[in-house]
Enzyme design. Structure first.
Site, PDB file in Angstrom:
ATOM      1  N   TYR A 110       0.834  -1.202   0.000  1.00 32.58           N
ATOM      2  CA  TYR A 110       0.000   0.000   0.000  1.00 32.58           C
ATOM      3  C   TYR A 110       0.868   1.251   0.000  1.00 32.58           C
ATOM      4  CZ  TYR A 110      -3.870   3.061   1.553  1.00 32.58           C
ATOM      5  OH  TYR A 110      -4.838   4.039   1.645  1.00 32.58           O
ATOM      6  N   GLY A 153      -0.130   5.205  -1.420  1.00 32.69           N
ATOM      7  CA  GLY A 153      -0.938   6.336  -0.992  1.00 32.69           C
ATOM      8  C   GLY A 153      -2.432   6.084  -1.090  1.00 32.69           C
ATOM      9  N   SER A 208       2.938   8.285 -14.900  1.00 30.76           N
ATOM     10  CA  SER A 208       3.506   9.339 -15.736  1.00 30.76           C
ATOM     11  C   SER A 208       3.050  10.682 -15.190  1.00 30.76           C
ATOM     12  CB  SER A 208       3.032   9.143 -17.170  1.00 30.76           C
ATOM     13  OG  SER A 208       3.680  10.045 -18.017  1.00 30.76           O
ATOM     14  N   GLY A 254       2.805  -4.701  -7.236  1.00 28.66           N
ATOM     15  CA  GLY A 254       2.789  -5.369  -5.932  1.00 28.66           C
ATOM     16  C   GLY A 254       2.742  -6.879  -6.002  1.00 28.66           C
ATOM     17  N   ILE A 291       5.208  -9.020  -7.345  1.00 34.73           N
ATOM     18  CA  ILE A 291       6.446  -9.782  -7.155  1.00 34.73           C
ATOM     19  C   ILE A 291       7.134  -9.400  -5.847  1.00 34.73           C
ATOM     20  CG2 ILE A 291       6.794 -10.070  -9.645  1.00 34.73           C
ATOM     21  CD1 ILE A 291       9.239  -8.160  -9.345  1.00 34.73           C
ATOM     22  N   GLY A 292       6.727  -8.307  -5.264  1.00 34.90           N
ATOM     23  CA  GLY A 292       7.353  -7.907  -4.009  1.00 34.90           C
ATOM     24  C   GLY A 292       7.010  -6.475  -3.670  1.00 34.90           C
ATOM     25  N   VAL A 293       7.739  -5.963  -2.699  1.00 38.89           N
ATOM     26  CA  VAL A 293       7.467  -4.634  -2.167  1.00 38.89           C
ATOM     27  C   VAL A 293       8.684  -3.749  -2.398  1.00 38.89           C
ATOM     28  CG1 VAL A 293       6.868  -3.338  -0.092  1.00 38.89           C
ATOM     29  CG2 VAL A 293       6.026  -5.677  -0.389  1.00 38.89           C
ATOM     30  N   ARG A 346     -14.534  16.037  -7.730  1.00 38.11           N
ATOM     31  CA  ARG A 346     -15.409  14.848  -7.711  1.00 38.11           C
ATOM     32  C   ARG A 346     -16.389  14.924  -6.529  1.00 38.11           C
ATOM     33  NH1 ARG A 346     -11.675   9.683  -7.845  1.00 38.11           N
ATOM     34  NH2 ARG A 346     -13.501   8.620  -8.665  1.00 38.11           N
ATOM     35  N   TYR A 395      -7.338  10.834 -22.871  1.00 35.61           N
ATOM     36  CA  TYR A 395      -7.868  10.818 -21.509  1.00 35.61           C
ATOM     37  C   TYR A 395      -9.307  11.294 -21.602  1.00 35.61           C
ATOM     38  CZ  TYR A 395      -7.447  11.414 -16.389  1.00 35.61           C
ATOM     39  OH  TYR A 395      -7.568  11.311 -15.026  1.00 35.61           O
TER      40      TYR A 395
END
Lengths: 572, 572
Positions: free
Chosen positions: B117, B119, B200, B249, B251-253, B388, B449
């Protein structure tokens, strides 16, 4: 015709000026060239093929010999001595992706080893076959060399992966485009080879390394085809292009590549400036590369390389005049030549680049030599490899190693690398002539490209042993200071033992597991990238120990050079 | 305090001008906001933890709820309705890489599922937990947020992967450097999250995408640590950075990252120009991006987005004056706003960029609005997500999808994507307000977008179903035309069913095999990137069939949205 046991076209040579020979004799002592075996004798020694017959596979002795070695110094010694040892049992010449797929399935059925072959220019043993119980099939991409499609609106070109540099550029330039990828091996190396080995061209500062140019394409594997679409960018998980880049023929065969191309530049020049010292030159390089000016090349020779180039250039009168002029302007002993490439589409932008660059050069007490030397460089940019043959004929050998490292470590690495090479033959009373240039600059660091010259011994075995010592000393110095084992030559078989230093134990194990997923029976290019055999994933540290220890830096020689042993044990 | 069921700080809001509300009511009809559950009620419904006690793990209800969802619209509906369904059983808060390693081993022993985790800003379900028999441990990197080291000579900074945008920049800028990575989620998203999802930033045209900024670092896996050295470039086989980028997340941290930083720019501005049409604007974008000018941003709103922004801006009098001025200069109906970013270190170079850009804008009949709108944009660049909540309060919902594609396909994709979204709710008589911008440009293509606004229904279930239809229609349109399923939001759980379209059957199978090599028991972030369960590698095509078919594009809904089912089945 291409030379069978040396670099390049038979009709092209790079004669060594008399003055240059004397210079080298002064540095290294006199030397006598070793006798080279004749092609006829070598062909007569070629063993029967072990392959089944296949309409796309040529098993003639000459084709097999011509595809048996790359261009590393070890490859040269094998070819020149005529003691080839292992050679492929046949060479496939497919013309389509489908034929490549069919050949792979055929090889899979018969459990053949498979060596994908581009231009045969590897200097790290990529295509050099290793002894194997199973027959060895070399798979040449030479006939997949067409420009298939250009999406002009998107500047994307689909090209057969076997296209050589000139084939890529001729087809693109006829439509107004360029790939802009110009490695020194350009004349013979191929698109697929560039991708598989993470090649970088002389003008990568402008056009990008092959990693940036490779947008997508098709890879035939033993498990089927990977078709990678060309997105301008993507955040959709793992980037499969990055699985292909640097895979060195171990996961499959690249048959087509979608490449990012550019319009042919409207403006281009190369200018040589001379800096009074390495320190001034490095400070200038950092400034130039960090300004993101869009220069196309920054190539900096150190003091010794600068001097050596002037010595080897011939024309002593003009060179002396140049030295006199430079001396007057503050550039004497230790001066460094910097070649700067300017490339552009738009006039004022191009001119502004040159203007700003000139200002910065002046701030670092650099002296411009105008465009004369730059034009000379551009005219001969792919000719330097021919010099190796001229040196051979005089009894000298030349080899290079290259790496990249952060700016903060670059002087330390240069010093350690040069010292290691300079001292590698001291125990036998032999001298080595060593110099270095920076060929590629980045905001965070640069590549170092170190060249060393030494004498042939009076037999191939001792000559080979000299090379072994030099190569090992260089690689160990690189790894010790923390450089990458290659900036643009790739891993091949020669650098495989040093890979663990940068990938780590887990990294190496996971690369192995990943290769096994694509090639469970280890048929594809065994020994390249990682020494063979790959053991399957072991999740218990103990059982893993033995395998990993084979890669230990403490004993690279056996692994690194085992490939050449067969050939060299028999050398007289 | 951060809002628990909405975007951002409780003290910051983006009130919707009255005029904007009327505009949306005109387009979509009047709307009433759904009642939101209280935090107290939600906390009361949190089940007992299933984790063993561990000193670094907090199992309190509030911490678990606060780490239970990201910021996708589906996440919002779960939070606002209070029907969270699955939530993590506890949240670990390590402060060092070693503690992360220890927690991973602890989780491995107990077979816990593990969700790294950063943000909590994912808009694609990355950190949203899936129902699992095993307890779920969320592993927050929040306390690994320090600037560890700066190599000033090499412009390399080592930073804790849990650092948020402001933490990264504050620490770097205090020493005169910037990472230059400014995604819209900048306030809360983290370095490790950016890397894991191939983020990006708004100024990636100058500083590069996170792929270019990420030079090396440390990743703790269930099999040990990957330590990736920071080379300026390397040809040493597979690039392990590229195994970490986009790994989401699984394969690892990522615990530490070595990042390529820049000196803080000496000159920077953002200027808004208006082009009379989309076609003119696209032609200008291609020219600008292909000149390699070193611009820092090119953000182009289409006609509808331009008009919508002006409508939502408030200040009707100034906006009308602006419209009148633009009309006089040839920009009326269909005009497109383009924001151009200029960043630089060197004055003349910076000025030359602006000058050349102005010339090209004029050639394409563009009108400059000076720096006024550009400054407004820069001042509010991270504020838009707050809108939003203001829309929610008026009964409206807003969501976005993003992709990237070659220039030759961009208009086709834009049209199909917008049509798909505009018509997705027609069957229930609901309108959708759709517009698009290009946020990132490349010589070969650009990102699209697309934003869509629609009304909340009178209950959560129907509202959720509306979102499902819109999201599915958009994703299917993207995949059909051949765009990537994400340019910078990543895959997460919401885009996983669409991944096969771009990776291919073999690509998906090999990604699965690769994940299993790192995580044989599928503990790490299950369901993200690829739907769970991952079947082990099957080399027989038949047994593979069933698994692959689960990813078929024909039936994405079940897979895509299963994650939200638990929550939404109970919505009233």
């Amino acid at each position: 015709m291409r030379r069978w046991n040396s670099w390049g076209w038979e009709t092209v040579s790079y004669p060594l000026p008399e003055q240059a020979t004397h210079f080298l004799m002064d540095q290294l002592g006199g030397a006598t060239p070793l006798p080279a075996a004749s092609l006829t004798d070598v062909l007569a020694s070629v063993p029967e093929t072990r392959l089944e017959a296949h309409p796309l596979v040529d098993c003639s002795a000459e084709v097999r010999v011509n595809h048996s070695r790359g261009q590393s110094l070890a490859d040269w010694l094998a070819l020149k001595s005529g003691q080839l040892g292992v050679i492929p049992d046949g060479v496939a010449m497919p013309t389509t992706s489908e034929q490549v797929a069919e050949l792979l399935q055929w090889a899979k059925q018969h459990q053949y080893k498979i060596i994908p072959y581009g231009g045969g220019t590897s200097v790290a043993g990529h295509i050099t076959p290793q002894a194997a119980e199973q027959p060895i099939l070399t798979l040449s991409l030479a006939r997949l060399n067409q420009l298939i499609n250009v999406d002009k609106d998107s500047l994307l070109a689909t090209i057969g992966a076997g296209a050589t540099g000139p084939q890529v550029e001729a087809q693109l330039q006829s439509q107004g485009y360029t790939l802009g990828h110009f490695p020194q091996s350009f004349e013979f190396s191929t698109l697929g080879g560039w991708i598989a080995t993470r090649s970088s061209g002389q003008q990568s500062l402008y056009y990008g390394r092959i990693e940036q140019l490779f947008a997508g394409g098709r890879v035939e594997t033993l498990e089927g085809a990977l078709n990678i679409p060309a997105f301008p960018a993507s955040a959709a998980g793992p980037d499969l292009r990055e699985w292909v880049l640097g895979s060195e023929g171990r996961i499959g065969v690249i048959t087509e590549a979608i490449m990012r191309v550019s319009p042919c530049p409207s403006y281009e020049s190369f200018r040589v400036v001379v800096l009074p010292s390495w320190e001034q030159a490095i400070a200038l390089l950092k400034k130039l590369v960090r300004l993101r000016l869009g220069l196309s090349m920054l190539r900096l020779s150190d003091g010794v390389e600068t001097d050596t180039h002037l010595q080897l250039a011939g024309h002593p009168r003009s060179i002396n005049a140049l030295r006199w002029y430079l001396q007057k302007r503050g550039c004497g002993q230790g001066m460094c030549m910097l070649t700067v490439g300017f490339t552009g589409q738009q006039k004022s932008q191009y001119q502004n680049k040159i203007k700003l660059c000139k200002q910065l050069v002046a701030q670092h007490k650099g002296v411009s030599t105008g465009e004369w030397l730059g034009k000379k460089w551009a005219a001969g940019r792919f000719r330097l490899p021919y010099l190796r043959e001229a040196l051979w004929q005089r009894g000298f050998l030349v080899d290079t190693v290259e790496t990249a490292i952060a700016w903060s470590q670059i002087n330390l690495l240069k010093e350690q690398l040069e010292n290691a090479v300079a001292n590698a033959l001291v125990d036998e009373g032999e001298k080595t002539w060593v110099f270095t240039h920076i060929s590629h600059c980045y905001p965070q660091g640069a590549s170092l490209y170190t060249t060393f010259l030494f004498r042939q011994a009076d037999n191939y075995t001792t000559t080979y042993a000299r090379w072994q010592k030099l190569k090992q000393a260089a690689c160990e110095a690189i790894v010790k200071v923390g450089g990458t084992i290659s900036h643009h030559h790739g891993v091949g078989k020669d650098h495989a033992p040093y890979l663990k230093a940068e990938k780590g134990e887990l990294g190496i194990q996971q690369i192995k597991n990943w290769l096994i997923n694509f090639d469970p029976n280890q048929q594809l290019n065994p020994g390249t990238l990682l020494p063979n055999p790959l053991l399957p994933s072991t999740l218990t540290p103990d059982s893993d120990q033995e395998d990993i220890s084979r890669l230990s830096q403490d004993e690279p020689t056996d692994n690194q050079l085992s490939v050449h042993h067969d050939a060299c044990q028999q050398m007289a």
